[in-house]
Design a protein around this motif. Structure first.
Motif, PDB file in Angstrom:
ATOM      1  N   ALA A 120       0.835  -1.189   0.000  1.00  0.00           N
ATOM      2  CA  ALA A 120       0.000   0.000   0.000  1.00  0.00           C
ATOM      3  C   ALA A 120       0.876   1.247   0.000  1.00  0.00           C
ATOM      4  O   ALA A 120       0.533   2.255  -0.633  1.00  0.00           O
ATOM      5  N   GLN A 121       2.010   1.182   0.695  1.00  0.00           N
ATOM      6  CA  GLN A 121       2.869   2.361   0.779  1.00  0.00           C
ATOM      7  C   GLN A 121       3.693   2.555  -0.491  1.00  0.00           C
ATOM      8  O   GLN A 121       3.901   3.671  -0.949  1.00  0.00           O
ATOM      9  N   THR A 122       4.259   1.487  -1.052  1.00  0.00           N
ATOM     10  CA  THR A 122       5.214   1.615  -2.143  1.00  0.00           C
ATOM     11  C   THR A 122       4.645   1.220  -3.486  1.00  0.00           C
ATOM     12  O   THR A 122       5.165   1.600  -4.529  1.00  0.00           O
ATOM     13  N   GLY A 123       3.679   0.478  -3.525  1.00  0.00           N
ATOM     14  CA  GLY A 123       3.105   0.020  -4.778  1.00  0.00           C
ATOM     15  C   GLY A 123       3.849  -1.197  -5.305  1.00  0.00           C
ATOM     16  O   GLY A 123       3.623  -1.637  -6.432  1.00  0.00           O
ATOM     17  N   ARG A 124       4.697  -1.787  -4.506  1.00  0.00           N
ATOM     18  CA  ARG A 124       5.432  -3.004  -4.905  1.00  0.00           C
ATOM     19  C   ARG A 124       5.203  -4.071  -3.853  1.00  0.00           C
ATOM     20  O   ARG A 124       4.994  -3.773  -2.677  1.00  0.00           O
ATOM     21  N   GLU A 125       5.341  -5.298  -4.256  1.00  0.00           N
ATOM     22  CA  GLU A 125       5.129  -6.391  -3.317  1.00  0.00           C
ATOM     23  C   GLU A 125       6.384  -6.633  -2.469  1.00  0.00           C
ATOM     24  O   GLU A 125       6.274  -6.978  -1.296  1.00  0.00           O
ATOM     25  N   THR A 126       7.590  -6.506  -3.040  1.00  0.00           N
ATOM     26  CA  THR A 126       8.833  -6.723  -2.280  1.00  0.00           C
ATOM     27  C   THR A 126       9.760  -5.542  -2.479  1.00  0.00           C
ATOM     28  O   THR A 126       9.618  -4.764  -3.427  1.00  0.00           O
ATOM     29  N   ASP A 127      10.729  -5.450  -1.589  1.00  0.00           N
ATOM     30  CA  ASP A 127      11.735  -4.389  -1.704  1.00  0.00           C
ATOM     31  C   ASP A 127      13.073  -4.947  -2.197  1.00  0.00           C
ATOM     32  O   ASP A 127      14.133  -4.422  -1.892  1.00  0.00           O
ATOM     33  N   PHE A 128      13.017  -6.011  -2.987  1.00  0.00           N
ATOM     34  CA  PHE A 128      14.244  -6.668  -3.455  1.00  0.00           C
ATOM     35  C   PHE A 128      15.082  -5.761  -4.337  1.00  0.00           C
ATOM     36  O   PHE A 128      16.285  -5.596  -4.115  1.00  0.00           O
ATOM     37  N   TRP A 129      14.484  -5.157  -5.356  1.00  0.00           N
ATOM     38  CA  TRP A 129      15.272  -4.341  -6.289  1.00  0.00           C
ATOM     39  C   TRP A 129      15.825  -3.069  -5.642  1.00  0.00           C
ATOM     40  O   TRP A 129      16.999  -2.728  -5.888  1.00  0.00           O
ATOM     41  N   PRO A 130      15.117  -2.375  -4.801  1.00  0.00           N
ATOM     42  CA  PRO A 130      15.738  -1.221  -4.119  1.00  0.00           C
ATOM     43  C   PRO A 130      16.909  -1.657  -3.234  1.00  0.00           C
ATOM     44  O   PRO A 130      17.916  -0.958  -3.135  1.00  0.00           O
ATOM     45  N   ARG A 131      16.764  -2.801  -2.614  1.00  0.00           N
ATOM     46  CA  ARG A 131      17.878  -3.295  -1.797  1.00  0.00           C
ATOM     47  C   ARG A 131      19.088  -3.643  -2.674  1.00  0.00           C
ATOM     48  O   ARG A 131      20.231  -3.416  -2.276  1.00  0.00           O
ATOM     49  N   VAL A 132      18.845  -4.199  -3.837  1.00  0.00           N
ATOM     50  CA  VAL A 132      19.950  -4.523  -4.760  1.00  0.00           C
ATOM     51  C   VAL A 132      20.639  -3.246  -5.197  1.00  0.00           C
ATOM     52  O   VAL A 132      21.878  -3.167  -5.220  1.00  0.00           O
ATOM     53  N   VAL A 133      19.863  -2.228  -5.524  1.00  0.00           N
ATOM     54  CA  VAL A 133      20.444  -0.959  -5.945  1.00  0.00           C
ATOM     55  C   VAL A 133      21.259  -0.353  -4.791  1.00  0.00           C
ATOM     56  O   VAL A 133      22.378   0.135  -4.981  1.00  0.00           O
ATOM     57  N   ASN A 134      20.685  -0.374  -3.576  1.00  0.00           N
ATOM     58  CA  ASN A 134      21.413   0.136  -2.409  1.00  0.00           C
ATOM     59  C   ASN A 134      22.728  -0.644  -2.187  1.00  0.00           C
ATOM     60  O   ASN A 134      23.757  -0.054  -1.858  1.00  0.00           O
ATOM     61  N   PHE A 135      22.646  -1.955  -2.356  1.00  0.00           N
ATOM     62  CA  PHE A 135      23.861  -2.769  -2.171  1.00  0.00           C
ATOM     63  C   PHE A 135      24.914  -2.425  -3.225  1.00  0.00           C
ATOM     64  O   PHE A 135      26.104  -2.323  -2.917  1.00  0.00           O
ATOM     65  N   ILE A 136      24.471  -2.223  -4.475  1.00  0.00           N
ATOM     66  CA  ILE A 136      25.417  -1.886  -5.545  1.00  0.00           C
ATOM     67  C   ILE A 136      26.049  -0.528  -5.263  1.00  0.00           C
ATOM     68  O   ILE A 136      27.260  -0.342  -5.430  1.00  0.00           O
TER      69      ILE A 136
END
Length: 181
Positions: free
Chosen positions: A30-46
């Protein structure tokens, strides 16, 4: 025991995270419009890995390059020492060979000198023997003369007395004048 502790450290967080349920995931959606935060975490890790690489890569490279050069320098130094030791060994072997040759030369010279000394001693002994033989011959002739004189004196003194010889005064004066002159 260690395996059990390691397995529990891996499994307990997985179980706790799995039991989160749908309430949290629906709220996240409801807050982000995505089901998981996998890709933002990948970007943050990179981004994190890139910053870490940018900050730490150069010192790590320098450390390993310096370590590599240090090891290469030590290896060159060891090889130089090894070569110097080999050169010293060759030089020592050369000196040993020269010393052996000198020793052989000294022995040969000593043998020659010994033969020369033996010849000189033999010649000196021969000349001494010849001299001694001459002295012996002279002594023998002197002894022969002396024994002949003694024998003549003895015979004359026993057989002839002063009364047997008649010398007048003119003969005595002639004999004395001959001896004086």
């Amino acid at each position: 025991m260690k395996k059990l502790a390691l397995l529990s450290l891996l499994m307990v967080p997985a179980i706790l995270l799995a039991s989160g349920g749908d309430a949290e995931s629906t709220r996240y959606f409801a807050q982000t419009g995505r089901e998981t935060d996998f890709w933002p975490r990948v970007v943050n890790f990179i981004i994190f890995a890139s910053l870490l690489y940018y900050l730490i890569a150069s010192p790590i490279k320098n450390f390993f390059v310096g370590r590599k050069e240090g090891i290469a320098g030590q290896l060159r130094e060891i090889e130089d020492k090894l070569q110097a030791a080999k050169d010293e060994k060759k030089e020592a072997q050369t000196r040993l060979d020269e010393s052996g040759k000198k020793a052989e030369q000294i022995i040969a010279d000593a043998k020659k000198e010994a033969t020369l000394l033996a010849q000189k001693i033999a010649e000196a002994n021969e000349s001494e023997l010849i001299l001694m033989e001459k002295q012996l011959a002279e002594k023998m002739t002197l002894e022969e003369r002396r024994s002949a004189r003694e024998a003549i004196d003895e015979i004359l003194s026993e057989n002839i007395t002063n009364d047997d010889i008649m010398i007048d005064e003119s003969k005595v004066v002639d004999i004395i004048s001959k001896k004086v002159a």
